[in-house]
Design a protein around this motif. Sequence first.
Motif, PDB file in Angstrom:
ATOM      1  N   LEU A 213      21.757  13.091  -4.188  1.00 12.79           N
ATOM      2  CA  LEU A 213      20.435  13.404  -3.660  1.00 12.79           C
ATOM      3  C   LEU A 213      20.446  13.416  -2.132  1.00 12.79           C
ATOM      4  O   LEU A 213      19.748  14.182  -1.487  1.00 12.79           O
ATOM      5  CB  LEU A 213      19.440  12.359  -4.178  1.00 12.79           C
ATOM      6  N   GLU A 214      21.280  12.553  -1.561  1.00 11.32           N
ATOM      7  CA  GLU A 214      21.387  12.483  -0.102  1.00 11.32           C
ATOM      8  C   GLU A 214      22.218  13.624   0.463  1.00 11.32           C
ATOM      9  O   GLU A 214      22.318  13.780   1.669  1.00 11.32           O
ATOM     10  CB  GLU A 214      22.042  11.164   0.316  1.00 11.32           C
ATOM     11  N   GLY A 215      22.889  14.383  -0.431  1.00 14.25           N
ATOM     12  CA  GLY A 215      23.706  15.504   0.039  1.00 14.25           C
ATOM     13  C   GLY A 215      25.063  15.079   0.564  1.00 14.25           C
ATOM     14  O   GLY A 215      25.641  15.766   1.401  1.00 14.25           O
ATOM     15  N   LEU A 239      18.946  21.602  -5.564  1.00 15.28           N
ATOM     16  CA  LEU A 239      18.381  22.632  -4.701  1.00 15.28           C
ATOM     17  C   LEU A 239      16.871  22.490  -4.572  1.00 15.28           C
ATOM     18  O   LEU A 239      16.298  22.658  -3.510  1.00 15.28           O
ATOM     19  CB  LEU A 239      18.724  24.028  -5.238  1.00 15.28           C
ATOM     20  N   ASP A 242      16.011  19.641  -1.956  1.00 17.00           N
ATOM     21  CA  ASP A 242      17.066  19.624  -0.943  1.00 17.00           C
ATOM     22  C   ASP A 242      16.665  18.848   0.315  1.00 17.00           C
ATOM     23  O   ASP A 242      17.482  18.575   1.173  1.00 17.00           O
ATOM     24  CB  ASP A 242      17.614  21.049  -0.756  1.00 17.00           C
ATOM     25  N   ASP A 243      15.412  18.396   0.386  1.00 23.81           N
ATOM     26  CA  ASP A 243      15.038  17.525   1.493  1.00 23.81           C
ATOM     27  C   ASP A 243      14.896  16.070   1.043  1.00 23.81           C
ATOM     28  O   ASP A 243      14.317  15.243   1.736  1.00 23.81           O
ATOM     29  CB  ASP A 243      13.737  18.004   2.136  1.00 23.81           C
ATOM     30  N   PHE A 245      16.853  13.721   0.955  1.00 20.55           N
ATOM     31  CA  PHE A 245      17.486  12.644   1.716  1.00 20.55           C
ATOM     32  C   PHE A 245      16.543  12.013   2.734  1.00 20.55           C
ATOM     33  O   PHE A 245      16.707  10.876   3.112  1.00 20.55           O
ATOM     34  CB  PHE A 245      18.820  13.066   2.331  1.00 20.55           C
ATOM     35  N   PHE A 246      15.529  12.775   3.151  1.00 20.91           N
ATOM     36  CA  PHE A 246      14.521  12.151   4.017  1.00 20.91           C
ATOM     37  C   PHE A 246      13.752  11.093   3.252  1.00 20.91           C
ATOM     38  O   PHE A 246      13.405  10.049   3.789  1.00 20.91           O
ATOM     39  CB  PHE A 246      13.554  13.206   4.563  1.00 20.91           C
ATOM     40  N   ALA A 249      16.169   8.051   2.793  1.00 21.13           N
ATOM     41  CA  ALA A 249      16.300   7.295   4.036  1.00 21.13           C
ATOM     42  C   ALA A 249      14.968   6.663   4.433  1.00 21.13           C
ATOM     43  O   ALA A 249      14.914   5.502   4.832  1.00 21.13           O
ATOM     44  CB  ALA A 249      16.803   8.208   5.143  1.00 21.13           C
TER      45      ALA A 249
ATOM     46  N   PHE B   5      18.871  26.519   5.697  1.00 19.72           N
ATOM     47  CA  PHE B   5      18.364  25.178   5.475  1.00 19.72           C
ATOM     48  C   PHE B   5      17.337  24.795   6.541  1.00 19.72           C
ATOM     49  O   PHE B   5      16.266  24.321   6.267  1.00 19.72           O
ATOM     50  CB  PHE B   5      19.525  24.189   5.499  1.00 19.72           C
ATOM     51  N   GLN B   8      14.020  26.765   6.156  1.00 17.36           N
ATOM     52  CA  GLN B   8      13.288  26.332   4.988  1.00 17.36           C
ATOM     53  C   GLN B   8      12.635  24.982   5.255  1.00 17.36           C
ATOM     54  O   GLN B   8      11.483  24.752   4.945  1.00 17.36           O
ATOM     55  CB  GLN B   8      14.271  26.199   3.829  1.00 17.36           C
ATOM     56  N   HIS B   9      13.439  24.134   5.900  1.00 15.02           N
ATOM     57  CA  HIS B   9      12.940  22.801   6.103  1.00 15.02           C
ATOM     58  C   HIS B   9      11.775  22.771   7.080  1.00 15.02           C
ATOM     59  O   HIS B   9      10.787  22.095   6.876  1.00 15.02           O
ATOM     60  CB  HIS B   9      14.045  21.889   6.583  1.00 15.02           C
ATOM     61  N   LYS B  42      23.240  18.826   7.030  1.00 12.89           N
ATOM     62  CA  LYS B  42      22.926  17.557   6.392  1.00 12.89           C
ATOM     63  C   LYS B  42      23.737  16.400   6.934  1.00 12.89           C
ATOM     64  O   LYS B  42      23.256  15.295   7.085  1.00 12.89           O
ATOM     65  CB  LYS B  42      23.155  17.666   4.881  1.00 12.89           C
ATOM     66  N   ASN B  46      22.079  13.188   8.338  1.00 13.59           N
ATOM     67  CA  ASN B  46      22.359  11.893   7.738  1.00 13.59           C
ATOM     68  C   ASN B  46      22.834  10.883   8.767  1.00 13.59           C
ATOM     69  O   ASN B  46      22.467   9.722   8.738  1.00 13.59           O
ATOM     70  CB  ASN B  46      23.447  12.032   6.661  1.00 13.59           C
ATOM     71  N   ILE B  49      19.938   9.811  10.880  1.00 14.85           N
ATOM     72  CA  ILE B  49      19.050   8.919  10.136  1.00 14.85           C
ATOM     73  C   ILE B  49      19.619   7.508  10.098  1.00 14.85           C
ATOM     74  O   ILE B  49      18.913   6.532  10.318  1.00 14.85           O
ATOM     75  CB  ILE B  49      18.837   9.449   8.700  1.00 14.85           C
ATOM     76  N   THR B  54      14.578   8.311  11.876  1.00 14.32           N
ATOM     77  CA  THR B  54      13.991   8.668  10.608  1.00 14.32           C
ATOM     78  C   THR B  54      12.569   9.149  10.854  1.00 14.32           C
ATOM     79  O   THR B  54      11.995   8.876  11.911  1.00 14.32           O
ATOM     80  CB  THR B  54      14.000   7.455   9.662  1.00 14.32           C
ATOM     81  N   ILE B  55      12.034   9.868   9.899  1.00 11.85           N
ATOM     82  CA  ILE B  55      10.678  10.384  10.080  1.00 11.85           C
ATOM     83  C   ILE B  55       9.704   9.230  10.237  1.00 11.85           C
ATOM     84  O   ILE B  55       9.728   8.274   9.468  1.00 11.85           O
ATOM     85  CB  ILE B  55      10.303  11.291   8.891  1.00 11.85           C
TER      86      ILE B  55
END
Lengths: 666, 94
Positions: A213-215, A239, A242-243, A245-246, A249, B5, B8-9, B42, B46, B49, B54-55
């Motif tokens: 899940l974290e990629g 897919l 795909d976000d 991991f936010f 975390a 990516f 999209q994000h 990613k 990662n 993060i 982090t958000i």
Amino acid sequence: MKKQTPGLTIALAGQPNVGKSTVYNYLTGEAQYVSNWPGKTSESRMGSIHFHGEDLRLVDLPGTYSLTANSIEEQIARQYIIEEKPDVLLVILDAVTLERNLYLVAELLCLPVPLVLAVNRIDLAASQGIQIDPVKLQSALRVPVVELVAQQGKGIESALSAALQAAKQKDSWQPNHPAIRPDHQTVLSELETMIEKLVPAPYPADWVALKLLEGDQLITDKMKALMGADWDQVHALLLQHDDAFFAVAGGRYEWIARMVEAAVTRPKAGMLTRTDKIDRYATHSVWGVLILILVMAALFGFTFAAGIPLQTWLEIHLVQGFGAWMASLLAAAPPWLESLVVKGLIGGVGTVLTLLPILILFFFGMGLLEDSGYMARAAFVTDRLMHTFGLHGKSFLPLSFSVGCNVPAVMESRVIEDPKARLITILLTPFIPCFPRLSVIVVLAPIFFGKDAFLISILLFSLPIILLAVSGKVLHEVLQKGQHNAFIMELPLYQTPKLGAILKSLWGRIVDFLHGAATIILFVSVGLWALSYFPGGEIGSSYLALWGQRLDPLSRFMGLDWQMSVALITSMLRSENTLSTLSVLYGVGPQLNLSQAVGAHLVPAAGLAFLAMQILFIPCIATIATIRTETKSWGWTIGYVVMRLLTALGIGALIFQFCRLIQWGV
Amino acid sequence: MRNRFRNQHKHHSHPAGSQQYFSLIDLLAEQSGVVLDISGDKQLVNRMISLGFTIGAQVKVLNNQRHGPILVSILGSHFALGRREADLIHIQPL
């Protein structure tokens, strides 16, 4: 690394630069050097200790910010924990940056190994107004927490006792687990069900699901290979999220915030620490550069001013004095034996030893800067300059060590995480001429160029820098085409340098240097001596001279005579050998000194070509050996040596032919 | 792959045209912001993060001189970030 039955295994984990190695050294009595620079331990180390009547194995894992396979260190650490299953992990945390350190703990708690947390630098945190209550932290996390001041050895033994106890009560291990955010819990359990049966043995399925899940690239590739056609289903699910991991975390940080809520009090924002105050200047775009120049000038000035007289003294008393004494002792022995001992052994290895004072002073100064935390700022300030070389700020550390000796400098390249960027740094570092190589220019330039010597020396010193920049650009294009070296670096807090830590790092580097001197240099010294002695018993008719004369046509093209070519070749042994070889080949003695001899043999144009080649020539054997160990590749090592050789010869020829064309110094 | 990516994000967390984007390099020394999003591959995300980006985290810029890396403080530690890396971190200025 299979476990033997009796005795527990305790592994030390933690983020970089939190004091793991200090704890490890304290417990094992080892002298591995530590420094105030993140990421010095890149491999795990293992030692045995006897504690409270028990034999224990202690493993020092490399420092990692997390357990996602972002770096080799992270892969090593997590693979060890999962596959070797230590009985307990003693996690060292930095009190000042506790929240961030707990991120690693949040990851470690997902693995089936009990933890004990040791909060280090409690004293430093308190001095910054950060209060940490270990009892409250322990009850929130349901993990044993101890306080530590590792530098002073405080709390290390109680941390070990706590770890031992946790290892023995493994079955009652029930920590507070960080949970993923509610909106992603369904997908996580869905994922877990899909992969459950296919996850290889020691790996926990829930952990693998989380990493997918974290990629995590490594786990993704592994599972893809294992699952074959079943992977498509997993892939589709990933897919869609795909976000995620936010969320993973974010969930961890929210958990951390809850855990520290009662246990940690931080001072109000806006309070300026000592580090902030210093960094205002030390990282400033103008002041920072000035400070760096001053600091480096002070370091080099101090090294030269104090080191050169010491070197001269050693040269006279150790090499010449001891050599003469040995010669008289061996007067009755066969002449080849006397020559071997006096010229080969004492002349070769002894000359290397005379460099020690300069190296000790230089490395002591560098250690001081490193331990204070300043070198990380130097990396920050030089980052832009380094980019023009295809490198980034972190490469400043190895490059600056190079001036002392290329051998430990090449090893310092380990601070760079990206393997390709590290390779580039390893190959570029030896372009910087070391003290011994520079000393040849300092001696010979006045002979060739008289009053222009200073100006021409500056031009000569800039040559390797230009080549460094060009090679850096080329290597970057070839190896990392279009790739950008991400520059993310933690700047440690300034601290008062500790003599113990500096001496340990100094010792480590001197051992690296001497190790080279003792093995390769001894071997090559004797080999080169043999070539310069046999068959006739004197250098003028030796194999070396014979080969040198064969090279004569090539040498002439660069304006050199064969003696000069041989001198260049011997500089591979030790960079400063050039001078001693020339003295021997030109028959320097009571009636003829080196400057008269050289002046009589070479015109300034040839001298310029010679010095340019001398400063650009192949690095010494010890450096080449280090390049081989650090790159783990003969291909790169040999290719590098050949390239350096061709470049040096090419530039030498170019300079000489150009001088002839413009009728300068011929 | 990287761009796909990233776009999209971005779209995901900021409906098009709703507001101006700020990244960490838009902040001057002594200014702070809250992390809204991090773009990029990613692995890099990662890594950031795990360092605390982090958000929702609050970042303070200590040094930003329009060229060269910037210096920031987050969760009690100081980091040097290349400009490109800093530009990947979208923030809400405080």
